[in-house]
Design a protein around this motif. Structure first.
Motif, PDB file in Angstrom:
ATOM      1  N   ALA A 450       0.877  -1.186   0.000  1.00  0.00           N
ATOM      2  CA  ALA A 450       0.000   0.000   0.000  1.00  0.00           C
ATOM      3  C   ALA A 450       0.908   1.228   0.000  1.00  0.00           C
ATOM      4  CB  ALA A 450      -0.901  -0.006   1.223  1.00  0.00           C
ATOM      5  N   ALA A 451       0.796   2.017  -1.063  1.00  0.00           N
ATOM      6  CA  ALA A 451       1.633   3.213  -1.167  1.00  0.00           C
ATOM      7  C   ALA A 451       0.763   4.448  -0.950  1.00  0.00           C
ATOM      8  CB  ALA A 451       2.302   3.252  -2.540  1.00  0.00           C
ATOM      9  N   SER A 452       1.328   5.449  -0.287  1.00  0.00           N
ATOM     10  CA  SER A 452       0.599   6.715  -0.158  1.00  0.00           C
ATOM     11  C   SER A 452       1.614   7.852  -0.192  1.00  0.00           C
ATOM     12  CB  SER A 452      -0.197   6.750   1.147  1.00  0.00           C
ATOM     13  OG  SER A 452       0.671   6.525   2.226  1.00  0.00           O
ATOM     14  N   GLY A 453       1.163   9.019  -0.608  1.00  0.00           N
ATOM     15  CA  GLY A 453       2.102  10.134  -0.736  1.00  0.00           C
ATOM     16  C   GLY A 453       1.516  11.411  -0.147  1.00  0.00           C
ATOM     17  N   VAL A 454       2.374  12.200   0.497  1.00  0.00           N
ATOM     18  CA  VAL A 454       1.918  13.492   1.037  1.00  0.00           C
ATOM     19  C   VAL A 454       2.861  14.578   0.538  1.00  0.00           C
ATOM     20  CG1 VAL A 454       1.532  14.834   3.139  1.00  0.00           C
ATOM     21  CG2 VAL A 454       0.970  12.392   3.108  1.00  0.00           C
ATOM     22  N   TYR A 455       2.272  15.600  -0.056  1.00  0.00           N
ATOM     23  CA  TYR A 455       3.078  16.731  -0.530  1.00  0.00           C
ATOM     24  C   TYR A 455       2.993  17.865   0.481  1.00  0.00           C
ATOM     25  CZ  TYR A 455       4.894  20.509  -3.363  1.00  0.00           C
ATOM     26  OH  TYR A 455       5.643  21.567  -3.815  1.00  0.00           O
ATOM     27  N   TYR A 462       7.962  15.746  -0.729  1.00  0.00           N
ATOM     28  CA  TYR A 462       6.922  14.730  -1.004  1.00  0.00           C
ATOM     29  C   TYR A 462       7.345  13.481  -0.252  1.00  0.00           C
ATOM     30  CZ  TYR A 462       3.744  11.680  -3.600  1.00  0.00           C
ATOM     31  OH  TYR A 462       2.756  10.783  -3.944  1.00  0.00           O
ATOM     32  N   THR A 463       6.488  13.017   0.634  1.00  0.00           N
ATOM     33  CA  THR A 463       6.835  11.820   1.414  1.00  0.00           C
ATOM     34  C   THR A 463       6.023  10.632   0.912  1.00  0.00           C
ATOM     35  OG1 THR A 463       7.394  13.168   3.298  1.00  0.00           O
ATOM     36  CG2 THR A 463       6.991  10.842   3.745  1.00  0.00           C
ATOM     37  N   LEU A 464       6.751   9.645   0.466  1.00  0.00           N
ATOM     38  CA  LEU A 464       6.115   8.416  -0.038  1.00  0.00           C
ATOM     39  C   LEU A 464       6.243   7.356   1.042  1.00  0.00           C
ATOM     40  CD1 LEU A 464       4.959   6.923  -2.619  1.00  0.00           C
ATOM     41  CD2 LEU A 464       7.313   6.172  -3.013  1.00  0.00           C
ATOM     42  N   THR A 465       5.098   6.791   1.421  1.00  0.00           N
ATOM     43  CA  THR A 465       5.127   5.724   2.430  1.00  0.00           C
ATOM     44  C   THR A 465       4.701   4.415   1.779  1.00  0.00           C
ATOM     45  OG1 THR A 465       4.635   7.322   4.144  1.00  0.00           O
ATOM     46  CG2 THR A 465       4.223   5.019   4.685  1.00  0.00           C
ATOM     47  N   LEU A 466       5.484   3.377   2.021  1.00  0.00           N
ATOM     48  CA  LEU A 466       5.185   2.066   1.467  1.00  0.00           C
ATOM     49  C   LEU A 466       4.980   1.084   2.621  1.00  0.00           C
ATOM     50  CD1 LEU A 466       8.039   1.944  -1.229  1.00  0.00           C
ATOM     51  CD2 LEU A 466       5.622   2.453  -1.648  1.00  0.00           C
ATOM     52  N   HIS A 525      13.003  15.837  -1.728  1.00  0.00           N
ATOM     53  CA  HIS A 525      13.132  17.282  -1.469  1.00  0.00           C
ATOM     54  C   HIS A 525      13.139  18.108  -2.759  1.00  0.00           C
ATOM     55  CE1 HIS A 525      14.064  16.756   2.835  1.00  0.00           C
ATOM     56  NE2 HIS A 525      14.497  15.567   2.413  1.00  0.00           N
ATOM     57  N   HIS A 526      12.980  19.396  -2.530  1.00  0.00           N
ATOM     58  CA  HIS A 526      13.077  20.401  -3.602  1.00  0.00           C
ATOM     59  C   HIS A 526      12.082  20.157  -4.740  1.00  0.00           C
ATOM     60  CE1 HIS A 526      16.495  21.755  -1.445  1.00  0.00           C
ATOM     61  NE2 HIS A 526      17.184  20.635  -1.667  1.00  0.00           N
ATOM     62  N   LEU A 527      10.837  19.928  -4.362  1.00  0.00           N
ATOM     63  CA  LEU A 527       9.803  19.720  -5.383  1.00  0.00           C
ATOM     64  C   LEU A 527       8.877  20.943  -5.393  1.00  0.00           C
ATOM     65  CD1 LEU A 527       9.118  15.984  -4.556  1.00  0.00           C
ATOM     66  CD2 LEU A 527      10.135  16.863  -6.660  1.00  0.00           C
ATOM     67  N   GLU A 528       8.852  21.598  -6.529  1.00  0.00           N
ATOM     68  CA  GLU A 528       8.070  22.841  -6.639  1.00  0.00           C
ATOM     69  C   GLU A 528       6.568  22.581  -6.621  1.00  0.00           C
ATOM     70  OE1 GLU A 528       9.247  25.839  -6.351  1.00  0.00           O
ATOM     71  OE2 GLU A 528      11.239  24.938  -6.131  1.00  0.00           O
ATOM     72  N   ALA A 529       6.182  21.395  -7.073  1.00  0.00           N
ATOM     73  CA  ALA A 529       4.752  21.054  -7.080  1.00  0.00           C
ATOM     74  C   ALA A 529       4.604  19.563  -6.779  1.00  0.00           C
ATOM     75  CB  ALA A 529       4.155  21.361  -8.449  1.00  0.00           C
ATOM     76  N   GLU A 530       3.378  19.174  -6.482  1.00  0.00           N
ATOM     77  CA  GLU A 530       3.145  17.760  -6.150  1.00  0.00           C
ATOM     78  C   GLU A 530       3.403  16.885  -7.375  1.00  0.00           C
ATOM     79  OE1 GLU A 530      -0.605  16.874  -4.365  1.00  0.00           O
ATOM     80  OE2 GLU A 530      -0.142  14.730  -4.233  1.00  0.00           O
ATOM     81  N   PRO A 531       4.291  15.932  -7.285  1.00  0.00           N
ATOM     82  CA  PRO A 531       4.534  15.061  -8.433  1.00  0.00           C
ATOM     83  C   PRO A 531       3.521  13.912  -8.458  1.00  0.00           C
ATOM     84  CG  PRO A 531       5.988  14.451  -6.647  1.00  0.00           C
ATOM     85  CD  PRO A 531       5.121  15.573  -6.126  1.00  0.00           C
ATOM     86  N   VAL A 532       3.482  13.211  -9.591  1.00  0.00           N
ATOM     87  CA  VAL A 532       2.687  11.970  -9.643  1.00  0.00           C
ATOM     88  C   VAL A 532       3.683  10.811  -9.577  1.00  0.00           C
ATOM     89  CG1 VAL A 532       0.996  10.631 -10.949  1.00  0.00           C
ATOM     90  CG2 VAL A 532       0.989  13.123 -11.105  1.00  0.00           C
ATOM     91  N   PRO A 533       3.581   9.982  -8.547  1.00  0.00           N
ATOM     92  CA  PRO A 533       4.548   8.887  -8.472  1.00  0.00           C
ATOM     93  C   PRO A 533       4.232   7.801  -9.491  1.00  0.00           C
ATOM     94  CG  PRO A 533       2.991   8.717  -6.660  1.00  0.00           C
ATOM     95  CD  PRO A 533       2.640   9.970  -7.417  1.00  0.00           C
ATOM     96  N   SER A 534       5.274   7.323 -10.147  1.00  0.00           N
ATOM     97  CA  SER A 534       5.114   6.177 -11.052  1.00  0.00           C
ATOM     98  C   SER A 534       5.820   5.016 -10.345  1.00  0.00           C
ATOM     99  CB  SER A 534       5.765   6.501 -12.397  1.00  0.00           C
ATOM    100  OG  SER A 534       5.936   5.314 -13.141  1.00  0.00           O
ATOM    101  N   LEU A 535       5.034   4.077  -9.848  1.00  0.00           N
ATOM    102  CA  LEU A 535       5.569   3.039  -8.961  1.00  0.00           C
ATOM    103  C   LEU A 535       5.551   1.669  -9.635  1.00  0.00           C
ATOM    104  CD1 LEU A 535       3.560   4.260  -5.844  1.00  0.00           C
ATOM    105  CD2 LEU A 535       5.983   4.695  -6.321  1.00  0.00           C
ATOM    106  N   LEU A 536       6.493   0.843  -9.218  1.00  0.00           N
ATOM    107  CA  LEU A 536       6.564  -0.549  -9.694  1.00  0.00           C
ATOM    108  C   LEU A 536       6.732  -0.602 -11.222  1.00  0.00           C
ATOM    109  CD1 LEU A 536       6.351  -3.152  -7.912  1.00  0.00           C
ATOM    110  CD2 LEU A 536       4.112  -3.510  -8.911  1.00  0.00           C
ATOM    111  N   ARG A 537       7.578   0.277 -11.719  1.00  0.00           N
ATOM    112  CA  ARG A 537       7.793   0.332 -13.173  1.00  0.00           C
ATOM    113  C   ARG A 537       8.240  -1.019 -13.709  1.00  0.00           C
ATOM    114  NH1 ARG A 537      10.442   6.351 -14.111  1.00  0.00           N
ATOM    115  NH2 ARG A 537       8.426   7.357 -14.464  1.00  0.00           N
TER     116      ARG A 537
END
Ligand code: HT7
Ligand code: ZN
Length: 874
Positions: A450-455, A462-466, A525-537
């Motif tokens: 279960a992945a979740s992200g907070v900007y 942006y903190t990604l929690t897995l 760090h250093h993210l000007e805007a909320e990114p969209v994570p692309s996971l499990l490529r």
């Protein structure tokens, strides 16, 4: 039947230095005379053990030890073994037995197919040929003499090199073959029959000439070219990518019609199910061509991963199968579109293997016990096993992984080894601690991440929690956290990957994150805007990954993700959301309404310039009903079917003009071509045709009829036939089905497709049709391909009708399983699996399914079926 446990493994008490086999072939009374040179194993842990030889359905004619005849007082004979309590440390044992190949319907050991003799010894078939220590850790040099009637069996083949041949009295002849490489008995093969060869040759990297021979029945001589081309490509690929050179002077493949699986990698003499080796464009589809290419490569790759280095015991089966599947997948990716290959592998894994891992027969990649090893040739051993080796390659990187493979082949050449030996090589070359990784081999079940992200706009982080958990599986209530490689990137608003910085560490734009704990967080760090994570490529681990993507984010990833697999997956996630909401509407009795986000995403796909027709074709496919069912704890078969149908027809109607244009753009009347671009165009065109016909518009059906009549290849003909035969009004497809059978009644493989098209017709009339078709002259319960084409196709590709509430599908399947229990236990125990997956069904269906399982249980069951039914009813 009693289970066998991995923890009880003991080295063999005796080794076989040499074995000489002499076959006097006869349909019902074949004589097998074997001469074994035996020696006590210095590595055996116990002294003075008796000699135990495996044997099943063998009639003893004569036994001699060092030239002295043995009497019944000298040995014990059980249903499974011949035991000699008192033997010297080194001796020669001569055994003469009689067997009955004609009445061998289990297709294990020596049997007849279309009148020709052939063998299938993996896993434990050799014991049906003669008494022998039938275990993979006993490697011996084989010499085989075959004697048979020359006019009926002009071709006599076995492993290795031909060392003698000649005529005998009474119209007989003989051939003698010698295999210089020590091998376990499961790699033994013999073929005798009226066969014809297409021959070719391959010059290896060291300049040796290898003769290539593909042996088939005369009427199939025109279907050999593709397999030979694939074989040569595989030989070259293995030299270039794994440094593996072929070792014998000859490589033979034989096509047989009656075969339990796809093919068998016997040393120098592969035996193939004809469906996995014969291909010609008029009669075989592009999918069949693709299958031939990959199975031919798979069996060839086994020459190193399986034959030169083999398994110590059958618990290690994935050592050879998982690694070899990965190798054939890598080969297919290099020969075709890598992204499309990956999409197709993952679709299959996520529907069929995940279902296995969630069902009553779930088992680890390295099982701890089994009753019947034939039940363990599963998607978990093969496909999940390949994913496990793929993860090693992701963790080590391509170059280091290659070093590990080189070390493995060099260190263990000529030996029978374990999964630990393989992983130890990978750890040694990389310096990685892979002890946690070993859990992938011992823990069953599909891990959920279960992945979740907070900007945080103030911190610009942006903190990604897995979080990971693996659900309980039978016999394994508690699971440990695994080492899961998650390949990922962060996609910025402009649609490009953002370089990642985590706690002062620079990660570039793509990274394989190692998830090791139950929960881990990564702050970017250093993210000007909320990114969209692309996971499990690239689907970097065989897990279920959830992330609460919005529809907008999914649509964004569909067009912007740099990873082809994840672009496709974003589309699948979007379609899943839309169909799941239709399922909910259906269950609530509401009027169905399709999410406009899906329609507009499809519209965008259809209207964009076509850069890659092969990927576009995959992106235009909705998730299957089987995959949808996988998403639910409680499966509502009917609601899923209604919702899928509604989504299909709504999209088809809304976007008819676009589908038609794309169809026309990719439809060509030019000659058939095997080129990737032509294959992709056919695929895209036929996906569009299916969409068009979903509207049931007369002009769409006319288009299908026209394509059916004008097709110059089977891909187009069968796609059109399926469209017509699956139209709501059964009479629509009648004419085409009749024309098709008239055209192809003499071609067994094409007839398989004819059966399958009718069995998978998604309407309630399908079961009656299937029942009627059992009486067709081309159908036989003794032929596994026919059983798969008609009965498995109904059970597995016609879910809604198999699960009919009146239990008709369940009763039909139980009847067939009972019939096959006698004829072919291996096929019976595979066929019954869908009936064992009742846990997620509604209570009514659960009961109906259990009633049928109980009915089967009343029979005198083979070990194969016993094991599966027991697990299901536990
Ligand atoms: N290694 C081969 C397995 C196989 C097999 C096993 C049990 C019964 C029949 C069989 N036919 C082939 C196939 C492979 O993985 O290449
Ligand atoms: Zn294999």
């Amino acid at each position: 039947p009693q289970p066998i446990f991995l923890k009880n493994y003991l080295p063999p008490a005796f080794l076989v230095q040499q074995v000489h086999l002499n076959f006097l072939l006869d349909s019902t009374q074949t004589r097998v005379i074997s001469r074994l040179e035996l020696e006590r194993n210095p590595a055996s842990t116990q002294a003075n053990l008796p000699l135990e030889l495996d044997g099943q359905n063998l009639k003893i004619i004569n036994l001699q030890l060092n030239g002295q005849c043995l009497t019944e007082a000298d040995y014990q004979l059980t249903e499974q073994q011949l035991i000699l309590p008192q033997v010297p440390d080194s001796f020669v044992l001569e055994i003469e037995v009689e067997i009955d190949p004609l009445n061998n319907t289990a297709l294990e050991g020596l049997y007849q197919s279309s009148g020709n003799f052939c063998t299938q010894c993996e896993a434990e078939g050799f014991r049906r040929i003669t008494f022998y220590p039938d275990r993979p850790d006993i490697l011996s040099k084989f010499t085989t003499r075959i004697e048979a009637d020359k006019s009926r069996f002009p071709v006599l083949l076995s492993n290795g090199n031909l060392i003698a041949q000649g005529d005998l009295d009474n119209g007989k002849h003989f051939a003698e073959w010698q295999d210089p490489f020590p091998k376990p008995a499961y790699l033994f093969a013999l073929v005798a029959g009226n066969l014809h060869a297409v021959k070719d040759s391959f010059t290896t990297c060291s300049g040796r000439q290898v003769a290539l021979e593909l042996w088939v029945e005369e009427q199939n001589l025109h279907k050999c070219e593709h397999a030979l081309r694939s074989l040569k490509a595989a030989m070259q690929w293995d030299e270039e990518n794994y440094g593996r050179e072929y070792d014998l002077d000859i490589y033979m493949i034989v096509a047989v019609d009656d075969f339990n699986m796809g093919a068998m990698e016997n040393k120098g003499l592969n035996v193939f199910n004809s469906a996995c080796v014969l291909a010609e464009p008029k009669s075989e589809t592009d999918a069949a061509f693709n299958r031939v290419e990959s199975v031919v490569a798979h069996e060839y790759f086994h020459n190193w991963s399986g034959n030169r280095v083999t398994c110590r015991d059958w618990f290690q089966l994935s050592l050879k199968e998982g690694f070899t599947v990965l190798r054939d997948q890598q080969f297919s990716a290099d020969m075709n579109s890598a992204a499309v290959e990956r999409i197709q592998q993952v679709s299959m894994l996520r529907t069929a293997q995940f279902a296995e891992d969630a069902g009553p027969t779930a088992h680890p990649v390295r099982p701890e016990s089994y009753i019947e090893i034939n039940n363990f040739y599963t998607l978990t051993i093969y496909e999940k096993g390949a994913e496990v080796v793929r993860m090693l390659s992701e963790l080590l990187g391509k170059e280091t992984f290659r070093k590990g493979a080189d070390l493995y082949f060099a260190r263990f050449d000529g030996q029978a080894v374990t999964v630990d030996d393989f992983v130890a090589c990978m750890a040694e070359v990389s310096g990685l601690d892979l002890s946690q990784f070993m859990l992938w081999y011992s823990q069953a079940g599909t891990p959920e991440v279960a992945a979740s992200g907070v900007y945080n706009p103030t911190e610009k982080t942006y903190t990604l929690t897995l979080k990971q958990r693996t659900p309980a599986t039978p016999g394994q209530p508690v699971k440990q956290p695994l080492l899961i490689p998650i390949k990922m990137g962060l996609v910025g608003a402009a649609g490009v990957n953002i370089p990642m910085e985590v706690n002062g560490e620079f990660w570039s734009t793509e990274r394989v994150v190692q998830l090791k704990e139950a929960e881990q967080s990564f702050t970017f760090h250093h993210l000007e805007a909320e990114p969209v994570p692309s996971l499990l490529r690239g689907f970097s681990a065989p897990v279920k990954l959830s992330f609460d993507y919005s529809r907008e984010q999914l649509a964004f990833l569909m067009t912007n993700d740099s990873d082809g697999f994840n672009r496709w997956d974003a589309g699948q996630r979007l379609a899943l959301l839309a169909i799941q909401s239709l399922v909910a509407q259906q269950q609530a009795g509401e009027t169905l309404e399709l999410d406009p986000a899906l329609t507009s995403a499809y519209e965008k796909l259809l209207k964009a310039p076509v850069s890659d027709p092969a990927i576009l074709a995959e992106m235009l496919l909705l998730p299957s009903e089987a995959y949808l069912a996988e998403q639910y704890e409680q499966v509502d078969i009917d609601a899923i079917h209604q919702a899928s149908e509604f989504a299909r027809t709504s999209l088809a109607k809304a976007l008819y003009a676009e589908f038609l244009r794309l169809y026309q753009d990719h439809h060509s009347s030019a000659d058939w071509s095997p080129e990737a671009s032509a294959v992709a165009a056919r695929r895209l065109k036929n996906v569009c045709l299916t969409w068009l016909v979903a509207t049931e518009k007369p002009e769409a059906l006319q288009l299908a009829e026209q394509q059916f009549k004008q097709a110059n290849n089977m891909t187009d003909q069968l796609a059109a036939l399926t469209c017509l035969a699956h139209a709501k009004d059964a009479s629509v497809g009648k004419e085409a089905l009749e024309a098709f059978v008239k055209q192809w009644s003499q071609d067994a493989l094409v007839m398989d497709s004819w059966f399958s098209v009718q069995a998978s017709r998604p309407y309630p009339d399908a079961l009656d049709k299937v029942k009627t078709l059992q009486a067709h002259s081309a159908f036989s319960m003794k032929n596994p391909n026919k059983v798969r084409a008609l009965i498995s196709a109904f059970v597995n590709q016609n879910r809604v009708n198999f699960h009919a509430k009146d239990a008709s599908g369940y009763q039909f399947l139980a009847d067939k399983v009972i019939e096959l229990n006698q004829l072919n236990p291996q096929i019976a125990s595979r066929l019954v699996i869908p009936l064992t997956r009742f846990k997620r069904m509604d209570k009514v269906r659960q009961n109906l399914m259990k009633i049928e399982l109980e009915r089967i249980k009343q029979e005198k069951l083979s070990a194969d079926l016993f094991e599966v039914i027991e697990k299901a009813l536990q």
